[in-house]
Design a protein around this motif. Structure first.
Motif, PDB file in Angstrom:
ATOM      1  N   THR A  50      89.347   4.308  -9.269  1.00  0.00           N
ATOM      2  CA  THR A  50      90.533   4.062  -9.660  1.00  0.00           C
ATOM      3  C   THR A  50      91.677   4.990  -9.468  1.00  0.00           C
ATOM      4  OG1 THR A  50      89.440   5.592 -11.222  1.00  0.00           O
ATOM      5  CG2 THR A  50      89.201   3.379 -11.798  1.00  0.00           C
ATOM      6  N   ASP A  51      92.793   4.759  -9.649  1.00  0.00           N
ATOM      7  CA  ASP A  51      93.908   5.554  -9.180  1.00  0.00           C
ATOM      8  C   ASP A  51      93.952   6.865 -10.497  1.00  0.00           C
ATOM      9  OD1 ASP A  51      95.269   4.773 -11.258  1.00  0.00           O
ATOM     10  OD2 ASP A  51      96.545   3.586 -10.297  1.00  0.00           O
ATOM     11  N   ALA A  52      95.271   7.377 -10.239  1.00  0.00           N
ATOM     12  CA  ALA A  52      95.413   8.731 -10.881  1.00  0.00           C
ATOM     13  C   ALA A  52      95.306   8.356 -12.443  1.00  0.00           C
ATOM     14  CB  ALA A  52      96.482   9.509 -10.787  1.00  0.00           C
ATOM     15  N   ASN A  53      95.864   6.990 -12.897  1.00  0.00           N
ATOM     16  CA  ASN A  53      95.950   6.401 -14.170  1.00  0.00           C
ATOM     17  C   ASN A  53      94.689   5.772 -14.640  1.00  0.00           C
ATOM     18  OD1 ASN A  53      98.594   7.419 -14.553  1.00  0.00           O
ATOM     19  ND2 ASN A  53      99.263   5.714 -13.072  1.00  0.00           N
ATOM     20  N   GLY A  54      93.464   5.752 -13.939  1.00  0.00           N
ATOM     21  CA  GLY A  54      92.338   5.195 -14.130  1.00  0.00           C
ATOM     22  C   GLY A  54      92.452   3.381 -13.798  1.00  0.00           C
ATOM     23  N   ALA A  55      93.371   3.049 -13.286  1.00  0.00           N
ATOM     24  CA  ALA A  55      93.767   1.658 -12.872  1.00  0.00           C
ATOM     25  C   ALA A  55      92.622   1.151 -11.871  1.00  0.00           C
ATOM     26  CB  ALA A  55      95.129   1.443 -13.013  1.00  0.00           C
ATOM     27  N   PHE A  56      92.473  -0.071 -11.526  1.00  0.00           N
ATOM     28  CA  PHE A  56      92.160  -0.658 -10.221  1.00  0.00           C
ATOM     29  C   PHE A  56      92.388  -1.913 -10.107  1.00  0.00           C
ATOM     30  CE2 PHE A  56      89.133  -1.992 -13.574  1.00  0.00           C
ATOM     31  CZ  PHE A  56      88.787  -3.403 -13.286  1.00  0.00           C
ATOM     32  N   THR A  57      92.524  -2.636  -9.051  1.00  0.00           N
ATOM     33  CA  THR A  57      92.854  -3.772  -8.756  1.00  0.00           C
ATOM     34  C   THR A  57      91.938  -4.325  -7.653  1.00  0.00           C
ATOM     35  OG1 THR A  57      95.271  -3.758  -9.162  1.00  0.00           O
ATOM     36  CG2 THR A  57      94.509  -5.460  -7.837  1.00  0.00           C
TER      37      THR A  57
ATOM     38  N   PRO B  60      73.630  -1.361  -1.100  1.00  0.00           N
ATOM     39  CA  PRO B  60      74.359  -0.016  -0.876  1.00  0.00           C
ATOM     40  C   PRO B  60      75.479  -0.011   0.475  1.00  0.00           C
ATOM     41  CG  PRO B  60      72.193   0.238  -0.387  1.00  0.00           C
ATOM     42  CD  PRO B  60      72.244  -1.300  -0.613  1.00  0.00           C
ATOM     43  N   ARG B  61      76.289   1.124   0.351  1.00  0.00           N
ATOM     44  CA  ARG B  61      77.063   1.201   1.429  1.00  0.00           C
ATOM     45  C   ARG B  61      78.108   0.175   1.755  1.00  0.00           C
ATOM     46  NH1 ARG B  61      72.318   3.644   2.539  1.00  0.00           N
ATOM     47  NH2 ARG B  61      71.577   1.763   3.587  1.00  0.00           N
ATOM     48  N   SER B  62      78.422  -0.648   0.908  1.00  0.00           N
ATOM     49  CA  SER B  62      79.686  -1.527   0.968  1.00  0.00           C
ATOM     50  C   SER B  62      80.759  -0.885   1.380  1.00  0.00           C
ATOM     51  CB  SER B  62      79.914  -2.273  -0.173  1.00  0.00           C
ATOM     52  OG  SER B  62      80.812  -1.466  -1.254  1.00  0.00           O
ATOM     53  N   PRO B  63      81.629  -1.376   2.036  1.00  0.00           N
ATOM     54  CA  PRO B  63      82.895  -0.980   2.755  1.00  0.00           C
ATOM     55  C   PRO B  63      83.877  -0.731   1.726  1.00  0.00           C
ATOM     56  CG  PRO B  63      82.848  -3.189   3.194  1.00  0.00           C
ATOM     57  CD  PRO B  63      81.567  -2.946   2.737  1.00  0.00           C
ATOM     58  N   GLU B  64      84.845   0.162   1.743  1.00  0.00           N
ATOM     59  CA  GLU B  64      85.841   0.834   0.753  1.00  0.00           C
ATOM     60  C   GLU B  64      86.940  -0.279   0.890  1.00  0.00           C
ATOM     61  OE1 GLU B  64      88.579   4.512  -0.814  1.00  0.00           O
ATOM     62  OE2 GLU B  64      86.867   5.005   0.469  1.00  0.00           O
ATOM     63  N   ARG B  65      87.407  -1.010  -0.012  1.00  0.00           N
ATOM     64  CA  ARG B  65      88.422  -1.776   0.176  1.00  0.00           C
ATOM     65  C   ARG B  65      88.731  -2.476  -1.079  1.00  0.00           C
ATOM     66  NH1 ARG B  65      85.587  -6.828   3.676  1.00  0.00           N
ATOM     67  NH2 ARG B  65      83.582  -7.027   2.508  1.00  0.00           N
ATOM     68  N   ALA B  66      90.021  -2.909  -1.408  1.00  0.00           N
ATOM     69  CA  ALA B  66      90.324  -3.254  -2.701  1.00  0.00           C
ATOM     70  C   ALA B  66      90.465  -4.760  -2.440  1.00  0.00           C
ATOM     71  CB  ALA B  66      91.658  -2.661  -3.320  1.00  0.00           C
TER      72      ALA B  66
ATOM     73  N   ALA C 227      90.183   9.167 -13.841  1.00  0.00           N
ATOM     74  CA  ALA C 227      90.765   8.930 -12.500  1.00  0.00           C
ATOM     75  C   ALA C 227      89.510   9.001 -11.555  1.00  0.00           C
ATOM     76  CB  ALA C 227      91.728   9.969 -12.028  1.00  0.00           C
ATOM     77  N   HIS C 228      89.818   8.292 -10.058  1.00  0.00           N
ATOM     78  CA  HIS C 228      88.634   8.459  -9.285  1.00  0.00           C
ATOM     79  C   HIS C 228      87.341   7.901  -9.612  1.00  0.00           C
ATOM     80  CE1 HIS C 228      88.222   9.453  -4.844  1.00  0.00           C
ATOM     81  NE2 HIS C 228      86.989   9.993  -5.354  1.00  0.00           N
ATOM     82  N   ALA C 229      87.069   6.796 -10.574  1.00  0.00           N
ATOM     83  CA  ALA C 229      86.020   6.479 -10.754  1.00  0.00           C
ATOM     84  C   ALA C 229      85.491   5.180  -9.689  1.00  0.00           C
ATOM     85  CB  ALA C 229      86.075   5.498 -12.063  1.00  0.00           C
ATOM     86  N   LEU C 230      84.274   5.246  -9.281  1.00  0.00           N
ATOM     87  CA  LEU C 230      83.909   4.222  -8.515  1.00  0.00           C
ATOM     88  C   LEU C 230      83.415   3.001  -8.913  1.00  0.00           C
ATOM     89  CD1 LEU C 230      82.431   3.744  -5.458  1.00  0.00           C
ATOM     90  CD2 LEU C 230      80.472   4.314  -6.654  1.00  0.00           C
TER      91      LEU C 230
ATOM     92  N   GLY D 153      92.509  -3.981 -14.276  1.00  0.00           N
ATOM     93  CA  GLY D 153      92.015  -3.387 -15.484  1.00  0.00           C
ATOM     94  C   GLY D 153      91.934  -1.912 -15.098  1.00  0.00           C
ATOM     95  N   TYR D 154      91.321  -0.996 -16.483  1.00  0.00           N
ATOM     96  CA  TYR D 154      91.272   0.268 -16.341  1.00  0.00           C
ATOM     97  C   TYR D 154      89.862   0.704 -16.725  1.00  0.00           C
ATOM     98  CZ  TYR D 154      96.301   0.487 -16.706  1.00  0.00           C
ATOM     99  OH  TYR D 154      97.607   0.405 -16.522  1.00  0.00           O
ATOM    100  N   VAL D 155      89.528   2.163 -16.368  1.00  0.00           N
ATOM    101  CA  VAL D 155      88.062   2.605 -16.568  1.00  0.00           C
ATOM    102  C   VAL D 155      88.458   3.932 -17.636  1.00  0.00           C
ATOM    103  CG1 VAL D 155      86.256   3.579 -15.760  1.00  0.00           C
ATOM    104  CG2 VAL D 155      87.081   2.069 -14.407  1.00  0.00           C
TER     105      VAL D 155
END
Length: 206
Positions: A122-129, A61-67, A94-97, A83-85
């Motif tokens: 995820t961003d406002a569009n549900g996307a992540f990279t 748990p508590r991994s660093p926040e980074r893409a 949006a803002h899914a972890l 991808g997307y959520v």
């Protein structure tokens, strides 16, 4: 015509990843070798959410926040996963972890620090990279990535993502074809795509 029927027709007409209503779907229905691929269910009301899988012994748990999990001295082939959520009404979340962890190129996990571990939203569009490397082979397992996905204030999905064409897929008792990423060459390494469908109800018009 249901959304599922429309999506299947679009895939048949254009087998490459396609765009519907401004949202790019990350999966097609074939592996790079041309073999049929069991995809994440086409997003439609009533579809089964993305399949959960075991956490394994190495989550921290508590991994660093980074893409990007890339860092100086890290060996391996670069992998960019996008991808997307989605929720059950096929709307992006949006803002899914998303919390990722994996083995290094030798198949070893860092249990002292947070190398090849990190979370993002995820961003406002549900996307992540995610920028990382292709993991090595952990003994007894096929090549895979671990991930936890959680919509805001909803239960956590814990699962694993897999690479098509891996010899170990046939002998790994945990492997499931619905969790195969769509992987191709590009960007100086490998490009992978996967969409998550969470068990989250979404009221119409919300």
């Amino acid at each position: 015509m249901t959304r599922k029927t429309l999506l299947k027709a679009a895939v048949a007409a254009a087998p490459l990843p396609f765009v519907l209503g401004g949202v790019s779907w990350a999966r097609d229905d074939r592996t790079p070798s041309g073999q049929p691929l069991a995809p994440t269910p086409y997003c439609d009301d009533g579809d089964a959410p993305t399949r959960p899988q075991m956490e394994g012994p190495y989550f921290k748990p508590r991994s660093p926040e980074r893409a990007s999990l890339l860092e100086p001295g890290l060996q391996g082939t670069k992998l960019t996963l996008t991808g997307y959520v989605f929720g059950l009404a096929c709307r992006p979340i949006a803002h899914a972890l998303l919390d990722f962890w994996q083995a290094d190129v030798r198949g070893a996990y860092d249990n002292r620090g947070f190398r090849l571990r990190g979370h993002q939203y995820t961003d406002a569009n549900g996307a992540f990279t995610l920028e990382t490397i292709v993991p090595g082979l952990y003994p007894g397992r096929t090549r895979h990535l671990h991930v936890k996905v959680q919509a805001p204030n909803r239960p956590i999905l814990t699962t694993q993502l897999y690479f098509p064409g891996e010899p170990g897929n046939n002998s790994d008792s945990i492997f499931h074809p619905s969790l195969l990423m769509n992987v191709s060459n590009g960007g100086g390494g490998k490009l992978a795509k996967f969409d998550f469908l969470l068990n989250v109800n979404q009221r119409a018009g919300r």
